[in-house]
Scaffold this motif. Structure first.
Motif, PDB file in Angstrom:
ATOM      1  N   TRP A  43      31.717  40.281  42.584  1.00  0.00           N
ATOM      2  CA  TRP A  43      32.558  41.271  43.236  1.00  0.00           C
ATOM      3  C   TRP A  43      32.506  41.092  44.746  1.00  0.00           C
ATOM      4  O   TRP A  43      31.598  40.482  45.280  1.00  0.00           O
ATOM      5  CB  TRP A  43      32.156  42.693  42.845  1.00  0.00           C
ATOM      6  N   ASN A  93      45.748  34.605  40.825  1.00  0.00           N
ATOM      7  CA  ASN A  93      44.961  35.050  41.961  1.00  0.00           C
ATOM      8  C   ASN A  93      44.709  33.940  42.983  1.00  0.00           C
ATOM      9  O   ASN A  93      44.826  32.764  42.683  1.00  0.00           O
ATOM     10  CB  ASN A  93      43.624  35.628  41.484  1.00  0.00           C
ATOM     11  N   CYS A 118      37.571  32.074  42.551  1.00  0.00           N
ATOM     12  CA  CYS A 118      38.621  33.097  42.589  1.00  0.00           C
ATOM     13  C   CYS A 118      38.258  34.161  43.623  1.00  0.00           C
ATOM     14  O   CYS A 118      37.104  34.607  43.698  1.00  0.00           O
ATOM     15  CB  CYS A 118      38.782  33.744  41.220  1.00  0.00           C
ATOM     16  N   ASP A 120      38.678  37.301  43.940  1.00  0.00           N
ATOM     17  CA  ASP A 120      38.096  38.549  43.462  1.00  0.00           C
ATOM     18  C   ASP A 120      37.248  38.344  42.212  1.00  0.00           C
ATOM     19  O   ASP A 120      37.040  39.275  41.429  1.00  0.00           O
ATOM     20  CB  ASP A 120      39.192  39.585  43.212  1.00  0.00           C
ATOM     21  N   GLU A 122      37.624  36.828  39.252  1.00  0.00           N
ATOM     22  CA  GLU A 122      38.224  37.113  37.945  1.00  0.00           C
ATOM     23  C   GLU A 122      37.957  36.006  36.927  1.00  0.00           C
ATOM     24  O   GLU A 122      38.645  35.910  35.913  1.00  0.00           O
ATOM     25  CB  GLU A 122      39.745  37.274  38.072  1.00  0.00           C
ATOM     26  N   CYS A 123      37.011  35.148  37.169  1.00  0.00           N
ATOM     27  CA  CYS A 123      36.782  33.955  36.355  1.00  0.00           C
ATOM     28  C   CYS A 123      36.548  34.266  34.880  1.00  0.00           C
ATOM     29  O   CYS A 123      37.074  33.574  34.009  1.00  0.00           O
ATOM     30  CB  CYS A 123      35.603  33.154  36.911  1.00  0.00           C
ATOM     31  N   ALA A 125      37.621  36.763  33.093  1.00  0.00           N
ATOM     32  CA  ALA A 125      38.892  37.141  32.473  1.00  0.00           C
ATOM     33  C   ALA A 125      39.802  35.924  32.334  1.00  0.00           C
ATOM     34  O   ALA A 125      40.459  35.744  31.303  1.00  0.00           O
ATOM     35  CB  ALA A 125      39.581  38.231  33.281  1.00  0.00           C
ATOM     36  N   ASN A 126      39.832  35.071  33.361  1.00  0.00           N
ATOM     37  CA  ASN A 126      40.682  33.881  33.311  1.00  0.00           C
ATOM     38  C   ASN A 126      40.270  32.939  32.181  1.00  0.00           C
ATOM     39  O   ASN A 126      41.123  32.329  31.532  1.00  0.00           O
ATOM     40  CB  ASN A 126      40.637  33.125  34.639  1.00  0.00           C
TER      41      ASN A 126
END
Length: 164
Positions: A43, A93, A118, A120, A122-123, A125-126
């Motif tokens: 984060w 992103n 990334c 933010d 988001e790895c 989730a990606n």
């Protein structure tokens, strides 16, 4: 990833001082995180947007946290780059060159290591986005499992580079 507390995060930094770790602001949604869908916790500090944190807990082991710094001004808009951790081709992103001080004396001497991640974090989730079934990948679920395994391996490799 196993659920961890903010205190466990603060005590697990390998490249930050105790005072830097004490000043970290946890993610705003920390109490509602879906830990089963995270390969690592990452984060951006809501009060210091150029600072980021990543917490790894390889194979459910003891957590290791890294403090990172983003570039001033964000990502360059004239080209696309690939996140080194999730390697998602279709991610919408931005990707930044995040830089971390090395652990130990090397970091105190000013040595750093950087990688494209990334913006933010988001790895996780990606990596879980299923591609459409096709001749090359007839089983999208198997592709997702492979992407998750690759993300974990590359995250562990980055962690070891910071520890060197």
């Amino acid at each position: 990833m196993q659920k961890i507390t903010v205190q466990q995060i603060r005590s697990s930094f390998i490249n930050a001082s105790r005072s830097e770790a004490a000043r970290l602001n946890p993610p705003q949604d920390f109490d509602t995180l879906d830990w089963d869908r995270l390969d690592f916790l990452g984060w951006r500090d809501p009060k210091m947007p150029l600072r980021g944190y990543i917490v790894f807990a390889p194979d459910g082991g003891k957590p290791a946290s890294i403090m990172l710094r983003a570039p001033e001004g964000g990502a360059r808009k004239n080209r696309s780059v690939l996140c080194e951790l999730c390697r998602s081709v279709d991610a919408p992103n931005d990707v930044y060159l995040w830089v971390a001080r090395r652990a130990g004396q090397s970091g105190r001497n000013g040595n750093t290591v950087g990688t494209l991640i990334c913006a933010d974090f988001e790895c996780s989730a990606n990596a879980r986005v299923e591609p459409p079934a096709n001749e090359i990948h007839p089983d999208p679920a198997a592709v997702v499992l492979n992407q998750i395994a690759g993300l974990g391996a590359r995250a562990a490799q980055f962690l070891s580079r910071v520890r060197e």
